[in-house]
Design a protein around this motif. Structure first.
Motif, mmCIF file in Angstrom:
data_model
loop_
_atom_site.group_PDB
_atom_site.id
_atom_site.type_symbol
_atom_site.label_atom_id
_atom_site.label_comp_id
_atom_site.label_asym_id
_atom_site.label_seq_id
_atom_site.Cartn_x
_atom_site.Cartn_y
_atom_site.Cartn_z
ATOM 1 N N ASP A 404 -83.711 40.792 7.236
ATOM 2 C CA ASP A 404 -83.161 41.489 6.534
ATOM 3 C C ASP A 404 -82.970 40.863 4.908
ATOM 4 O OD1 ASP A 404 -80.185 42.996 6.021
ATOM 5 O OD2 ASP A 404 -79.824 43.673 7.478
ATOM 6 N N LEU A 405 -82.568 42.411 3.674
ATOM 7 C CA LEU A 405 -83.587 41.736 2.683
ATOM 8 C C LEU A 405 -81.701 41.964 2.543
ATOM 9 C CD1 LEU A 405 -85.147 41.858 0.095
ATOM 10 C CD2 LEU A 405 -85.450 44.028 0.188
ATOM 11 N N GLY A 406 -81.080 42.550 3.235
ATOM 12 C CA GLY A 406 -79.797 42.518 2.248
ATOM 13 C C GLY A 406 -78.815 41.361 2.540
ATOM 14 N N GLU A 407 -79.089 40.580 4.096
ATOM 15 C CA GLU A 407 -79.088 39.312 4.381
ATOM 16 C C GLU A 407 -78.998 38.046 3.636
ATOM 17 O OE1 GLU A 407 -79.189 38.499 7.794
ATOM 18 O OE2 GLU A 407 -78.439 39.678 9.349
ATOM 19 N N VAL A 408 -80.582 38.611 3.154
ATOM 20 C CA VAL A 408 -81.459 37.277 2.173
ATOM 21 C C VAL A 408 -80.672 37.515 1.036
ATOM 22 C CG1 VAL A 408 -83.375 36.361 0.657
ATOM 23 C CG2 VAL A 408 -83.480 37.565 2.971
ATOM 24 N N VAL A 409 -79.978 38.702 0.017
ATOM 25 C CA VAL A 409 -79.204 38.764 -0.991
ATOM 26 C C VAL A 409 -78.106 37.769 -0.946
ATOM 27 C CG1 VAL A 409 -78.270 40.426 -2.430
ATOM 28 C CG2 VAL A 409 -80.397 41.043 -1.936
ATOM 29 N N ALA A 410 -77.348 38.649 0.260
ATOM 30 C CA ALA A 410 -76.038 37.919 0.685
ATOM 31 C C ALA A 410 -76.215 36.424 0.272
ATOM 32 C CB ALA A 410 -75.407 38.468 1.917
ATOM 33 N N GLY A 411 -77.072 36.032 0.607
ATOM 34 C CA GLY A 411 -77.046 34.506 1.053
ATOM 35 C C GLY A 411 -77.022 34.003 -0.112
ATOM 36 N N MET A 412 -77.820 34.621 -1.576
ATOM 37 C CA MET A 412 -78.017 34.079 -2.719
ATOM 38 C C MET A 412 -76.484 34.408 -3.157
ATOM 39 S SD MET A 412 -81.858 35.068 -3.024
ATOM 40 C CE MET A 412 -82.250 33.531 -4.742
ATOM 41 N N ALA A 413 -75.437 35.130 -2.770
ATOM 42 C CA ALA A 413 -75.129 35.456 -3.893
ATOM 43 C C ALA A 413 -74.563 34.291 -4.657
ATOM 44 C CB ALA A 413 -73.905 36.828 -3.416
ATOM 45 N N SER A 414 -73.598 33.430 -3.824
ATOM 46 C CA SER A 414 -72.820 32.513 -5.109
ATOM 47 C C SER A 414 -73.881 31.667 -5.733
ATOM 48 C CB SER A 414 -72.024 31.526 -3.589
ATOM 49 O OG SER A 414 -73.490 30.719 -2.853
ATOM 50 N N PHE A 426 -71.213 40.206 -11.725
ATOM 51 C CA PHE A 426 -72.000 40.167 -11.222
ATOM 52 C C PHE A 426 -71.555 40.758 -9.484
ATOM 53 C CE2 PHE A 426 -74.485 37.893 -7.095
ATOM 54 C CZ PHE A 426 -75.371 39.154 -7.460
ATOM 55 N N ILE A 427 -72.440 42.253 -9.562
ATOM 56 C CA ILE A 427 -72.251 43.199 -7.999
ATOM 57 C C ILE A 427 -73.224 42.917 -7.655
ATOM 58 C CG2 ILE A 427 -71.481 45.534 -8.466
ATOM 59 C CD1 ILE A 427 -70.471 45.500 -10.523
ATOM 60 N N THR A 428 -72.702 42.976 -5.939
ATOM 61 C CA THR A 428 -73.533 42.847 -4.865
ATOM 62 C C THR A 428 -73.493 44.359 -4.042
ATOM 63 O OG1 THR A 428 -72.338 41.709 -3.837
ATOM 64 C CG2 THR A 428 -74.435 40.794 -4.845
ATOM 65 N N ALA A 429 -74.281 45.266 -4.017
ATOM 66 C CA ALA A 429 -74.205 46.577 -2.609
ATOM 67 C C ALA A 429 -75.315 46.250 -2.186
ATOM 68 C CB ALA A 429 -74.472 47.988 -3.560
ATOM 69 N N VAL A 469 -79.288 46.457 -2.455
ATOM 70 C CA VAL A 469 -80.722 46.624 -1.245
ATOM 71 C C VAL A 469 -79.594 47.887 -0.813
ATOM 72 C CG1 VAL A 469 -81.586 45.800 0.916
ATOM 73 C CG2 VAL A 469 -80.673 44.708 -1.304
ATOM 74 N N ASP A 470 -80.957 49.342 -0.110
ATOM 75 C CA ASP A 470 -80.366 50.116 -0.070
ATOM 76 C C ASP A 470 -82.050 50.745 1.337
ATOM 77 O OD1 ASP A 470 -77.902 51.605 -1.060
ATOM 78 O OD2 ASP A 470 -79.132 51.106 -3.087
ATOM 79 N N THR A 471 -81.576 51.611 2.220
ATOM 80 C CA THR A 471 -82.941 51.843 2.688
ATOM 81 C C THR A 471 -82.663 52.958 2.380
ATOM 82 O OG1 THR A 471 -82.233 50.173 4.447
ATOM 83 C CG2 THR A 471 -82.877 52.248 5.593
ATOM 84 N N VAL A 472 -84.238 54.003 2.830
ATOM 85 C CA VAL A 472 -84.508 55.545 2.234
ATOM 86 C C VAL A 472 -85.298 55.364 3.054
ATOM 87 C CG1 VAL A 472 -85.733 57.021 1.031
ATOM 88 C CG2 VAL A 472 -84.178 54.951 0.044
ATOM 89 N N LEU A 473 -84.315 56.189 4.455
ATOM 90 C CA LEU A 473 -85.267 56.849 5.589
ATOM 91 C C LEU A 473 -86.653 58.355 5.604
ATOM 92 C CD1 LEU A 473 -82.131 56.264 7.535
ATOM 93 C CD2 LEU A 473 -83.888 55.105 7.794
#
Length: 697
Positions: A404-414, A426-429, A469-473
């Motif tokens: 999950d790319l979003g989880e990768v970003v979240a894990g690197m946030a700190s 710093f903002i994450t979405a 990180v967004d999903t485009v269906l």
């Protein structure tokens, strides 16, 4: 019957011979032409004075004397001071000399001796080496004798025979002028041929050759110089050379650089400067300025120059290539160092994690167990650093999987917050519905890290960094990673090159030019695309698009407490690091395996030779003194067929090189640092696998 008609080839040969006898009318160098023109002007003034004196002696009226002498004097003045092309001045001088000849014939009463003055003047005017002047002189004689001599023979001839047969005498004088013209043309052609070789050599030279006088005016321009300056020789002749071609021009009152760099001697020194063509194009040149001496006096200078634009470009390309090579060598050395550090660090972390998990299993106090868990969790987080070091050194093991790319970003946030500094918000979405992609977590972390660092450097005084990180269906679902900053932005020219290796807009020593190039390469390997939107003063937005993966994320690796992770088999453990070997052996024994320990490949061979019992698995480090792990496995399989192998390494790649320079693929491979659970799962998987674990290519 004899054919009296010449063959066409013969006629062409005769025509070529005749043409070779005709002067080409080559343009005289300005200095030579000026000297000859001054001589003719002196002769004109002598004629004006002589005509006045001769008319006075013959007792003509004063008005008549002034008119005729004044006419010649006016031509002398106009030919000397009239601005414009030199051909115009030579034509006026020609008209003056021929008019003076006609006046002398008229004032003498048509004496035959004065007719020869025409013939002399025609030959003299050939000194201009100009067909216009020469034909005008001949035409003047033809008109004077053929028209005036026929219509009013008493004003041209002084004897009755000529008065009675003016056409005959016009023909006689025509024969004289024809003979004189032939002699003059022959002399002209010989003179022209003598100078033609020099002109041909100069015009054939690849370097530009320009002559200047003591006043800095151009006196000669060869073909190469005219071509490089994008003009004709006539455009420069007579003009101040320095003011026309030097870029930038000399300051007012300063000596011309062309003269300041003038050298004396057989080996003049070359100077470098910038010249400009007449259309304003500046180009670098290398030139030599040498004195022109005549009778021991300096009369001017000759400037020989060449366009060195291509050489400058080649030198710049060579310097850039050398700089890239040095940078590449430096980065390679740093990568080697980083990989070595990661290897040693991985061994230490494996010991810390392993000992911590073994200790936690023996503790009964919950607070003690939490303390040990904190230690092992911290060590596991420290292992992220080793992955980043290995990614930098390009020695990481590629482990693509669904993540999950979003989880990768979240894990690197700190980590990213600390990296960019407190002066940048710093903002994450992150899309909460999940953003699965197929990729290697270490490489995707490298992409995010490089884009964040790039954004940070674009905001030295602060700003805002957003990572989304967004999903485009749709028919082809996508996951989009967006990194947006509020920095200075980029123009179109910079955007077109930002993904080029070694291209950087940072100051020397502040950037490698590899960050975004690495991003581009990793994204391409993952089947994605990367683009940028930016404008000066409006920040930059990087969009990385990956194919969305529909496969569910696989379950996490089994823990040491998971059923089936333990066993009763015998394992030969080969590891040169004593602490790591001890923790691995203890972990295996706790899970009921029988462990034989060896500190090197040689010890392992000796141990196997004296051990009759069955050995089910070889668990070996890859890089060791002496034989490397794959070579040890090959030797042991010769005496223990069917032996299964599990490699472990903290300095891994896709494979390694054997002693015979063959590439050995490492499968299966346990990457350091690892936990006890990961070790048990890898060992169990290797034991249960029926596939050969060593492939030599």
């Amino acid at each position: 019957m004899m054919n009296l008609v010449p063959a066409p080839s013969t006629l062409r040969g005769v025509g070529a011979r005749l043409r070779s006898l005709v002067p080409e009318g080559r343009r005289l160098p300005e200095r030579v032409w000026s000297r000859r023109h001054r001589g003719i002007l002196v002769l004109l003034w002598m004629h004006a004075v002589g005509i006045a004196v001769f008319a006075a002696v013959r007792q003509f009226e004063v008005s008549h004397v002034l008119l005729e002498a004044g006419a010649v004097g006016v031509t002398a003045v106009l030919a000397g001071v009239l601005p414009g092309p030199r051909r115009l001045r030579s034509v006026i001088a020609c008209f003056g000399l021929m008019t003076s000849s006609a006046l002398l014939v008229h004032l003498s009463g048509g004496y035959i001796e004065f007719h020869f003055h025409f013939f002399v003047m025609v030959g003299l005017l050939a000194l201009y080496q100009d067909w216009t002047t020469f034909i005008l002189a001949i035409g003047y004689v033809v008109v004077h004798h053929g028209v005036v001599g026929v219509l009013d023979p008493q004003s041209v001839y002084n004897h009755g025979a000529a008065w009675a047969h003016p056409w005959l005498w016009a023909g006689i004088h025509g024969a004289f002028i024809l003979a004189m013209s032939a002699v003059t043309l022959t002399t002209w052609r010989v003179t022209e041929t003598a100078s033609a070789l020099t002109e041909i050599v100069l015009d054939s030279a690849g370097e530009g050759v320009v002559g200047v006088d003591l006043q800095g005016r151009t006196t000669f321009v060869n073909a190469a110089a005219a071509r490089m300056l994008r003009c004709s020789a006539e455009d420069l002749i007579g003009r101040p050379l320095g003011a026309v071609i030097l870029h930038p021009p000399d300051p007012a009152g300063a000596p011309c650089r062309l003269y300041a760099n003038m050298s004396v001697g057989p080996a003049p020194d070359a100077a470098e400067d910038f010249f400009k063509s007449v259309d304003g194009r500046a180009f670098p040149v290398e030139y030599v300025s040498s004195q022109i001496r005549e009778h021991g006096n300096v009369e001017g200078a000759v400037v020989v120059f060449r366009d060195v634009s291509q050489r400058r470009t080649a030198q710049a390309a060579l310097q850039e290539s050398e700089a890239r090579l040095r940078q590449s060598q430096k980065m390679d050395a740093i990568g080697q160092l980083a990989g070595g550090i990661a290897h040693d660090f991985s061994n230490l972390l494996t010991v810390i994690i392993g000992r911590g998990e073994l200790l936690r299993g023996r503790l009964t106090s919950s607070s003690d167990r939490e303390t040990v868990s904190l230690i092992t969790e911290t060590a596991e987080r420290a292992s992220i650093l080793t992955r980043q070091l290995l990614a930098f050194s390009r020695k990481q093991v590629l482990e693509p999987r669904v993540l999950d790319l979003g989880e990768v970003v979240a894990g690197m946030a700190s980590m990213l917050r600390r990296l960019i500094g407190e002066h940048i918000s710093f903002i994450t979405a992150i899309d909460p519905n999940g953003t699965p992609v197929w990729g290697d977590v270490a490489q995707l972390e490298q992409v995010i890290l490089n884009l964040a660092v790039n954004a940070r450097d674009a905001m030295p005084t602060g700003g805002s960094l957003t990572v989304a990180v967004d999903t485009v269906l749709g028919p082809e679902p996508q996951v989009i990673l967006t990194v947006r900053d509020t920095g200075g932005g980029m123009d179109a020219a910079t955007q077109s090159r930002i993904f080029e290796p070694f291209f950087t807009t940072k100051m020397a020593g502040k950037g490698t030019g590899l960050g975004l190039a690495t991003v581009y390469g990793i994204v391409q390997q993952h089947g994605g695309t990367v683009g940028v939107e930016s404008a000066p003063g409006r920040g930059a937005t990087f969009r990385v698009v990956f194919p969305r993966c529909a496969i569910q994320r696989p379950a996490l690796a089994a823990d040491s407490s998971r059923p089936g992770a333990s066993g009763r088999e015998t394992i030969l453990l080969v590891e040169d690091e004593e602490m790591l070997r001890a923790v691995a052996a203890d972990s295996l024994r706790v899970n009921h395996y029988t462990v034989l320990e060896a500190s090197s490949a040689e010890d392992a061979l000796r141990l196997v030779a004296v051990t009759p019992a069955r050995i089910d698995l070889l668990l070996t480090d890859v890089v060791m003194p002496g034989l490397i792990g794959p070579e040890l496995a090959d030797r042991l399989r010769r005496v223990r067929p069917g032996l299964r192998v599990l490699y472990m390494s903290g300095y891994p790649g896709d494979g390694t090189i054997g002693s015979d320079d063959t590439f050995i693929e490492l499968k299966p491979l346990l990457v350091k640092p690892f936990s006890v659970g990961e070790l048990m799962t890898a060992v169990r998987s290797a034991l249960e696998s029926g596939k050969p674990s060593l492939t030599v290519v």
